[in-house]
Design an enzyme around this catalytic site. Structure first.
Site, PDB file in Angstrom:
ATOM      1  N   SER A 151       0.817  -1.213   0.000  1.00 46.43           N
ATOM      2  CA  SER A 151       0.000   0.000   0.000  1.00 46.43           C
ATOM      3  C   SER A 151       0.853   1.267   0.000  1.00 46.43           C
ATOM      4  O   SER A 151       0.403   2.330  -0.421  1.00 46.43           O
ATOM      5  CB  SER A 151      -0.937   0.000   1.203  1.00 46.43           C
ATOM      6  OG  SER A 151      -0.178  -0.115   2.400  1.00 46.43           O
ATOM      7  N   ASP A 395      -3.286   6.130  12.163  1.00 46.56           N
ATOM      8  CA  ASP A 395      -2.483   5.390  11.190  1.00 46.56           C
ATOM      9  C   ASP A 395      -1.144   6.113  11.031  1.00 46.56           C
ATOM     10  O   ASP A 395      -1.073   7.197  10.453  1.00 46.56           O
ATOM     11  CB  ASP A 395      -3.239   5.337   9.857  1.00 46.56           C
ATOM     12  CG  ASP A 395      -2.454   4.630   8.739  1.00 46.56           C
ATOM     13  OD1 ASP A 395      -1.214   4.477   8.879  1.00 46.56           O
ATOM     14  OD2 ASP A 395      -3.069   4.255   7.731  1.00 46.56           O
ATOM     15  N   HIS A 398       0.837   5.099   6.804  1.00 48.49           N
ATOM     16  CA  HIS A 398       0.575   5.726   5.501  1.00 48.49           C
ATOM     17  C   HIS A 398       0.744   7.239   5.569  1.00 48.49           C
ATOM     18  O   HIS A 398       0.826   7.807   6.652  1.00 48.49           O
ATOM     19  CB  HIS A 398      -0.835   5.330   5.041  1.00 48.49           C
ATOM     20  CG  HIS A 398      -0.979   3.850   4.852  1.00 48.49           C
ATOM     21  ND1 HIS A 398      -1.573   3.031   5.795  1.00 48.49           N
ATOM     22  CD2 HIS A 398      -0.554   3.045   3.852  1.00 48.49           C
ATOM     23  CE1 HIS A 398      -1.513   1.770   5.367  1.00 48.49           C
ATOM     24  NE2 HIS A 398      -0.899   1.755   4.195  1.00 48.49           N
TER      25      HIS A 398
END
Ligand SMILES: *[C@@H]1O[C@H](CO)[C@@H](O)[C@H](O)[C@H]1NC(C)=O
Ligand SMILES: *[C@@H]1O[C@H](CO)[C@@H](O)[C@H](O)[C@H]1NC(C)=O
Ligand SMILES: *[C@@H]1O[C@H](CO)[C@@H](O)[C@H](O)[C@H]1NC(C)=O
Ligand SMILES: *[C@@H]1O[C@H](CO)[C@@H](O)[C@H](O)[C@H]1NC(C)=O
Ligand SMILES: *[C@@H]1O[C@H](CO)[C@@H](O)[C@H](O)[C@H]1NC(C)=O
Length: 419
Positions: A151, A395, A398
């Site tokens: 990702s 998070d 990311h």
């Protein structure tokens, strides 16, 4: 003198126990060495050699790499530098790029500050060439650029699409996802920028592009072509793989097939498993990509900011509510990235195939301010406990777009056109 067959047999017979002992010893040492992958043994880091030589290994004297339009300023390591404030940033607005996945649209999800969008990477010894989307698209005429990995690589792919799509009218571009493959097409250029989901590069039990949160991860040995067959014919390739391997000191490798009823599974040191993947990747590139016409890049480990203790915080926090970067130029963090760097360096140094290393780890490690934190689409409703404690669901892996990953692409741009 003629050795009788029985004498030869006897010699062989004497040799094998010796060989066996030697192999056992090698295995033992390998396992011991593998242990430091977990970072449980202190003082292992002196062995860490920055492999500056890698960048020179990618280009022999007098040789022109595919896509090059100029030369890098000699002696300039573009990955060594500092962040400087730049009022003209970001390079595009979040709302002007419809391709950013809701996992990364921080402003849309309530991020109040915007400073994180304004930093520009300034190498110490030179300046980065300014990103020229026209040059990218013209160079990609009739060609394919592909990002393969996890990702984080998808984030870099989306950033690249955001950086170029404004030049293309709406009717002449599209973005289509089919399974593991997402393809952005610039029709008038007959060019594509693609992303292929393969978090381990090799076949694994986490390969489903949507349902892949598997705790007991398993990678199949010798399986790079399982995905690699979809990468053939690519002109510019950007690989990454890192975070999915970081589950502990041991990693499970499948020897046979995923269809086997009795699966033959070996537990090996994570470092060995990762080395296997890196070697497979290099071998795939060697076999399938012509270095005189194509380019291959590998993006180094994307750092996380999950423990504020790493940068002198109280230790209870993480990237949540962080709006400034880390000032200490020597900051590195507490995880195992140096060991991984060593493996990458070792594999690349031994290979004669030119893979350009995008060393984004250090420059990103300062950017505790650049993560999506809580400002992203939440896939389920948050519990009252979570709401009361945002740190618990931030998070810190990311990155918001626009943001840090645009810089990764500026570096890719620099290494592609001015190697
Ligand atoms: C990556 O860049 C940082 C910052 O310049 C440097 O300290 C480190 O040695 C580099 N790593 C490699 C593997 O080149
Ligand atoms: C960007 O690249 C195009 C195509 O090579 C070139 O014509 C143009 O002058 C470049 N723009 C800038 C600002 O350098
Ligand atoms: C379009 O690009 C593909 C490669 O992505 C190439 O195989 C094909 O020949 C190109 N078509 C035209 C009409 O240029
Ligand atoms: C998606 O990919 C599969 C396998 O590559 C292919 O058979 C199928 O036609 C594709 N579907 C679309 C809508 O492109
Ligand atoms: C966020 O940081 C600011 C300033 O650093 C501080 O005043 C505030 O209390 C913090 N908020 C939370 C919820 O931790």
């Amino acid at each position: 003198m003629k050795a009788t067959p029985s004498a030869a047999l006897l010699r062989k017979g004497r040799l094998s126990p010796y060989l066996f002992t030697l192999l056992a010893f090698i295995l033992f040492v390998t396992i011991l060495y593998g242990e430091d992958f977990s970072c449980t043994i202190g003082g292992q880091f002196e062995d860490y050699r920055p492999y500056r030589s890698l960048s020179s290994a990618t280009k022999k004297k007098g040789e022109k790499l595919a896509f090059a339009v100029g030369e890098a300023e000699s002696g300039c390591d573009v990955f060594s530098g500092r962040w400087v404030w730049d009022e003209t940033r970001p390079l595009y607005d979040e709302s002007d790029c419809p391709y950013i996945q809701p996992q990364l649209t921080c402003r849309e999800h309530g991020r109040p500050d915007t400073d994180y969008q304004h930093w520009r990477w300034q190498p110490h010894a030179c300046s980065l060439p300014s990103f020229n989307a026209t040059l990218i698209l013209e160079s990609l005429r009739g060609k394919r650029m592909m990002f393969v990995g996890d990702s984080l690589n998808r984030g870099q792919f989306v950033s690249m699409v955001c950086l170029v799509h404004k030049l293309i009218p709406d009717h002449a571009k599209s973005m289509i996802t089919n399974g593991s493959l997402t393809v952005f097409t610039a029709k008038d250029y007959n060019a594509t920028i693609e992303f292929y989901w393969a978090p381990f590069l090799m076949e694994s039990n986490s390969d489903d592009a949507i349902v892949h949160r598997i705790s007991d991860r398993l990678v199949r040995k010798g399986s790079i072509n399982k995905h690699g067959k979809y990468w053939k014919g690519v002109d510019i390739m950007v690989f990454n793989t890192y975070l999915w391997w970081m589950t502990g000191i041991k990693f499970k490798i499948l020897q046979g097939s995923f269809d086997d009823v009795d699966k033959d599974i070996a537990e090996v040191p994570t470092e060995e498993a990762y080395r296997m993947a890196m070697k497979s990747m290099v071998r795939w590139a060697k076999k399938n990509m012509d270095p005189s016409k194509t380019r291959v890049f590998f993006t180094s480990m994307s750092p996380t900011h999950a423990k504020s203790g790493d940068w002198g915080g109280d230790g209870k926090g993480n990237c949540y509510n962080e709006t400034n970067m880390i000032e200490d130029a020597n900051y590195w963090g507490s995880d195992c990235r140096k060991n991984v760097m060593n493996v990458i360096g070792e594999v690349f140094r031994k290979s004669r195939y030119p893979i350009t290393f995008l060393n984004i780890t250090q420059l990103s490690s300062y950017r505790k301010d650049a993560h999506t934190s809580i400002y992203k689409k939440q896939w389920g409703p948050l519990t009252p406990e979570q709401l009361a404690n945002p740190v618990s669901y931030a998070d810190c892996v990311h990155w918001c777009l626009p943001g840090l990953q645009d810089t990764w692409n500026e570096l890719l741009f620099a290494k592609l056109f001015y190697p």
